[in-house]
Design a protein around this motif. Structure first.
Motif, PDB file in Angstrom:
ATOM      1  N   GLU A 268       0.615  11.925  -5.547  1.00 27.77           N
ATOM      2  CA  GLU A 268       0.759  10.484  -5.792  1.00 27.77           C
ATOM      3  C   GLU A 268       2.228  10.167  -6.064  1.00 27.77           C
ATOM      4  O   GLU A 268       2.872  10.828  -6.875  1.00 27.77           O
ATOM      5  N   LEU A 269       2.741   9.155  -5.377  1.00 25.57           N
ATOM      6  CA  LEU A 269       4.164   8.842  -5.446  1.00 25.57           C
ATOM      7  C   LEU A 269       4.392   7.347  -5.608  1.00 25.57           C
ATOM      8  O   LEU A 269       3.584   6.534  -5.156  1.00 25.57           O
ATOM      9  N   VAL A 270       5.507   7.017  -6.251  1.00 22.68           N
ATOM     10  CA  VAL A 270       6.065   5.665  -6.239  1.00 22.68           C
ATOM     11  C   VAL A 270       7.508   5.810  -5.789  1.00 22.68           C
ATOM     12  O   VAL A 270       8.268   6.593  -6.368  1.00 22.68           O
ATOM     13  N   CYS A 271       7.888   5.091  -4.734  1.00 15.97           N
ATOM     14  CA  CYS A 271       9.276   5.141  -4.276  1.00 15.97           C
ATOM     15  C   CYS A 271       9.876   3.743  -4.300  1.00 15.97           C
ATOM     16  O   CYS A 271       9.150   2.741  -4.233  1.00 15.97           O
ATOM     17  N   ASP A 272      11.204   3.666  -4.423  1.00 22.29           N
ATOM     18  CA  ASP A 272      11.872   2.377  -4.379  1.00 22.29           C
ATOM     19  C   ASP A 272      12.192   2.011  -2.933  1.00 22.29           C
ATOM     20  O   ASP A 272      11.807   2.719  -2.004  1.00 22.29           O
ATOM     21  N   ARG A 273      12.909   0.942  -2.724  1.00 25.47           N
ATOM     22  CA  ARG A 273      13.155   0.459  -1.369  1.00 25.47           C
ATOM     23  C   ARG A 273      14.051   1.389  -0.559  1.00 25.47           C
ATOM     24  O   ARG A 273      14.115   1.292   0.662  1.00 25.47           O
ATOM     25  N   ARG A 274      14.741   2.318  -1.228  1.00 24.75           N
ATOM     26  CA  ARG A 274      15.582   3.293  -0.530  1.00 24.75           C
ATOM     27  C   ARG A 274      14.848   4.586  -0.215  1.00 24.75           C
ATOM     28  O   ARG A 274      15.408   5.484   0.406  1.00 24.75           O
ATOM     29  N   GLY A 275      13.597   4.688  -0.667  1.00 25.63           N
ATOM     30  CA  GLY A 275      12.822   5.897  -0.424  1.00 25.63           C
ATOM     31  C   GLY A 275      12.940   6.932  -1.520  1.00 25.63           C
ATOM     32  O   GLY A 275      12.417   8.040  -1.383  1.00 25.63           O
ATOM     33  N   ARG A 276      13.587   6.588  -2.635  1.00 29.08           N
ATOM     34  CA  ARG A 276      13.736   7.519  -3.754  1.00 29.08           C
ATOM     35  C   ARG A 276      12.481   7.482  -4.616  1.00 29.08           C
ATOM     36  O   ARG A 276      11.935   6.414  -4.902  1.00 29.08           O
ATOM     37  N   THR A 288     -10.574  13.004  -9.154  1.00 29.59           N
ATOM     38  CA  THR A 288     -10.650  11.623  -8.681  1.00 29.59           C
ATOM     39  C   THR A 288      -9.957  10.689  -9.664  1.00 29.59           C
ATOM     40  O   THR A 288      -9.452  11.120 -10.696  1.00 29.59           O
ATOM     41  N   GLY A 289      -9.961   9.395  -9.343  1.00 28.16           N
ATOM     42  CA  GLY A 289      -9.315   8.420 -10.221  1.00 28.16           C
ATOM     43  C   GLY A 289      -7.917   8.109  -9.754  1.00 28.16           C
ATOM     44  O   GLY A 289      -6.943   8.555 -10.344  1.00 28.16           O
ATOM     45  N   ARG A 290      -7.811   7.364  -8.647  1.00 28.31           N
ATOM     46  CA  ARG A 290      -6.516   7.099  -8.034  1.00 28.31           C
ATOM     47  C   ARG A 290      -5.639   6.244  -8.938  1.00 28.31           C
ATOM     48  O   ARG A 290      -6.026   5.148  -9.327  1.00 28.31           O
ATOM     49  N   ALA A 292      -5.033   6.350 -11.942  1.00 23.32           N
ATOM     50  CA  ALA A 292      -5.606   5.991 -13.242  1.00 23.32           C
ATOM     51  C   ALA A 292      -4.618   6.244 -14.373  1.00 23.32           C
ATOM     52  O   ALA A 292      -4.456   5.405 -15.278  1.00 23.32           O
ATOM     53  N   LEU A 293      -3.935   7.381 -14.327  1.00 25.45           N
ATOM     54  CA  LEU A 293      -2.969   7.694 -15.379  1.00 25.45           C
ATOM     55  C   LEU A 293      -1.792   6.734 -15.351  1.00 25.45           C
ATOM     56  O   LEU A 293      -1.297   6.297 -16.400  1.00 25.45           O
ATOM     57  N   LEU A 294      -1.329   6.397 -14.161  1.00 26.17           N
ATOM     58  CA  LEU A 294      -0.209   5.469 -14.043  1.00 26.17           C
ATOM     59  C   LEU A 294      -0.598   4.085 -14.539  1.00 26.17           C
ATOM     60  O   LEU A 294       0.180   3.420 -15.230  1.00 26.17           O
ATOM     61  N   ARG A 295      -1.790   3.635 -14.197  1.00 27.49           N
ATOM     62  CA  ARG A 295      -2.262   2.326 -14.665  1.00 27.49           C
ATOM     63  C   ARG A 295      -2.297   2.286 -16.191  1.00 27.49           C
ATOM     64  O   ARG A 295      -1.841   1.307 -16.811  1.00 27.49           O
ATOM     65  N   ASP A 296      -2.832   3.343 -16.803  1.00 26.43           N
ATOM     66  CA  ASP A 296      -2.907   3.376 -18.271  1.00 26.43           C
ATOM     67  C   ASP A 296      -1.506   3.429 -18.886  1.00 26.43           C
ATOM     68  O   ASP A 296      -1.248   2.796 -19.918  1.00 26.43           O
ATOM     69  N   ARG A 297      -0.620   4.175 -18.253  1.00 25.47           N
ATOM     70  CA  ARG A 297       0.742   4.284 -18.787  1.00 25.47           C
ATOM     71  C   ARG A 297       1.458   2.947 -18.756  1.00 25.47           C
ATOM     72  O   ARG A 297       2.117   2.556 -19.729  1.00 25.47           O
ATOM     73  N   GLU A 410     -11.902  -1.940  -1.888  1.00 25.02           N
ATOM     74  CA  GLU A 410     -11.004  -2.336  -2.968  1.00 25.02           C
ATOM     75  C   GLU A 410     -11.244  -1.470  -4.189  1.00 25.02           C
ATOM     76  O   GLU A 410     -12.388  -1.114  -4.510  1.00 25.02           O
ATOM     77  N   GLY A 411     -10.169  -1.107  -4.864  1.00 21.92           N
ATOM     78  CA  GLY A 411     -10.280  -0.293  -6.063  1.00 21.92           C
ATOM     79  C   GLY A 411     -10.683  -1.118  -7.266  1.00 21.92           C
ATOM     80  O   GLY A 411     -11.181  -2.246  -7.141  1.00 21.92           O
ATOM     81  N   ASP A 412     -10.457  -0.533  -8.434  1.00 19.07           N
ATOM     82  CA  ASP A 412     -10.784  -1.248  -9.669  1.00 19.07           C
ATOM     83  C   ASP A 412      -9.960  -2.530  -9.771  1.00 19.07           C
ATOM     84  O   ASP A 412      -8.781  -2.558  -9.404  1.00 19.07           O
ATOM     85  N   VAL A 413     -10.583  -3.577 -10.273  1.00 19.68           N
ATOM     86  CA  VAL A 413      -9.931  -4.880 -10.398  1.00 19.68           C
ATOM     87  C   VAL A 413     -10.087  -5.379 -11.825  1.00 19.68           C
ATOM     88  O   VAL A 413     -11.196  -5.401 -12.363  1.00 19.68           O
TER      89      VAL A 413
END
Length: 437
Positions: A268-276, A288-290, A292-297, A410-413
């Motif tokens: 699982e990744l988050v990148c900025d507009r430059r690809g970093r 499972t739980g796509r 989920a940790l990032l959402r809680d954080r 759709e995932g959790d809402v």
């Protein structure tokens, strides 16, 4: 405990022990090894035959050498070298030296990258030195970086690298994973969220910017994108005890058709507009739980998101105050414009993942059934992706079809996420109407 459980446990222990010292040969390496074995057998037979003949009569070659020593050939006077011949010989020498240098350059990893990574590791702490076995040859940090990048960049075995760097295979294995361990310790420093508003300001991009159909006057209140959230899968060898020994399908094809959850790592990744990469989370395929940790954080630490910013993600991820996802049903003109606005960002993450796999080709398939070792290799590649991005531009790679992603449910809402998405949709549509008027 049944006898079969004891057998599986013992087999798993033996495989883990063998894995530390051995990696399977590729088809080409296996053929080369067999050819070499045949040549050794033939050479041994020829040597034995010559030795048997030498006991009865001197070999013809020996007689020829004795005669040559008794009657040495006359020495002819050297002809003087003309000026044009001197230039020609000098040019030939330079060309030969240039060819040798080119061959050396082809076998050497980018020296600038090696130097930069070596400097990053200088101040890291690890039991790297203490992990060596007594009597093993020491290797400099720069050579450690070169060796490890050679293993990460190409799908080569420890044997081939041991021949290139003239180190025994068992030592190559230890050096490689010690390198991964030291790089992993740099995760918090090199894969992180912006520390302050100034850093965040360099990364933020207006949501409508990539669409180019509305100006800032018509889209006041539309958030700015901090990063793109997504994932990819890294295939690994299925752990012992979970393999289907009865299946006749080749392993790689079987993984795609009969994929066992533990034959993959979720990256699982988050990148900025430059690809970093700003975020990296590695988990087993069975977990499972796509996001989920990032959402809680992000819910517990809202200060991580600059005011008025958001992350964008494809369908299947949770829709929250901080994560915007597309509509998957009842898509009209308004929702279609919103979806198209988000879609413009997804290619950024797809290209970053393609660059990661193109630069570090070992991620195509990690031939190891140990989850912790596989995770260390993947994390090392993600960290070095950012390091190489600091040195030069993003490496072009081919985007896989699965990275583009099929339409998912759709995932959790949550209520706040639903309210914010609808409000942004209205702002974008009104801005487009004002522009077209």
């Amino acid at each position: 405990m049944a006898v079969s459980d004891f057998v599986q446990s013992a087999g798993r222990a033996v495989l883990d022990m063998v894995e530390r010292e051995w990696e399977p040969l590729s088809q080409g390496e296996l053929e080369q090894r067999l050819d070499r074995a045949v040549e050794d057998i033939l050479e041994a037979d020829l040597v034995a035959m010559v030795q048997a003949q030498a006991q009865t009569r001197p070999p013809a070659m020996y007689v020829h050498l004795v005669q040559a020593q008794q009657d040495p050939p006359p020495v002819l006077p050297a002809e003087p070298i003309k000026p044009d011949q001197e230039d020609h010989l000098a040019q030939e020498t330079l060309e030969e030296e240039g060819e040798e240098e080119e061959e050396e350059e082809e076998d050497t990893v980018d020296s600038h990258a090696v130097k930069h990574i070596t400097e990053l590791l200088q101040n890291s702490t690890s039991h790297y030195g203490r992990s060596r076995l007594a009597g093993r040859a020491r290797i400099s940090l720069s050579h450690t970086v070169m060796l490890s990048l050679a293993l990460l960049s190409k799908r080569v075995s420890y044997r081939s690298v041991s021949g290139r760097f003239r180190r025994e295979k068992g030592n190559i294995h230890r050096i490689y994973f010690s390198f991964c361990e030291r790089v992993n310790m740099l995760q918090d420093e090199l894969i992180r969220w912006p520390r302050d508003d100034r850093e965040a300001g360099d990364l933020l991009c207006p949501l409508y910017a990539l669409l180019g159909k509305a100006g800032p006057e018509e889209t006041q209140g539309v958030p700015q994108v901090l990063g793109i959230l997504g994932h990819t899968r890294i295939p690994i060898r299925l752990p012992v005890g979970k393999q289907n020994a009865e299946s006749s399908t080749p392993e790689v094809k079987r993984m795609k058709k009969e994929a066992h959850p533990d034959s993959w790592l979720n990256l699982e990744l988050v990148c900025d507009r430059r690809g970093r990469f700003l975020h990296c989370q590695i988990s087993k395929g069975s977990e499972t739980g796509r996001a989920a940790l990032l959402r809680d954080r992000l819910g517990q630490q809202p200060q991580l998101m600059p005011p008025g910013s958001c992350l964008v993600a494809r369908a299947g991820y949770p829709l929250t105050e901080h994560i915007l996802t597309p509509y998957v049903s009842c898509v009209g003109p308004r929702e279609g414009l919103y979806n198209k606005t988000l879609e413009a960002y997804f290619s950024i993450l797809d290209q970053a993942v393609a660059s990661l796999k193109a630069r570090f080709q070992r991620l195509q398939y990690l031939d190891m059934g140990n989850y912790e070792r596989a995770r260390a290799v993947v994390l090392t590649a993600c960290i070095l992706h950012n390091v190489f991005l600091d040195i030069g531009p993003l490496l072009e790679g081919e985007v896989e079809e699965e990275e583009a992603g099929a339409v998912e449910a759709e995932g959790d809402v949550d209520e706040e996420g639903l309210r914010r998405r609808d409000a942004i949709t209205d702002l974008l549509y009104k801005g487009l109407e004002s522009t077209c008027a």
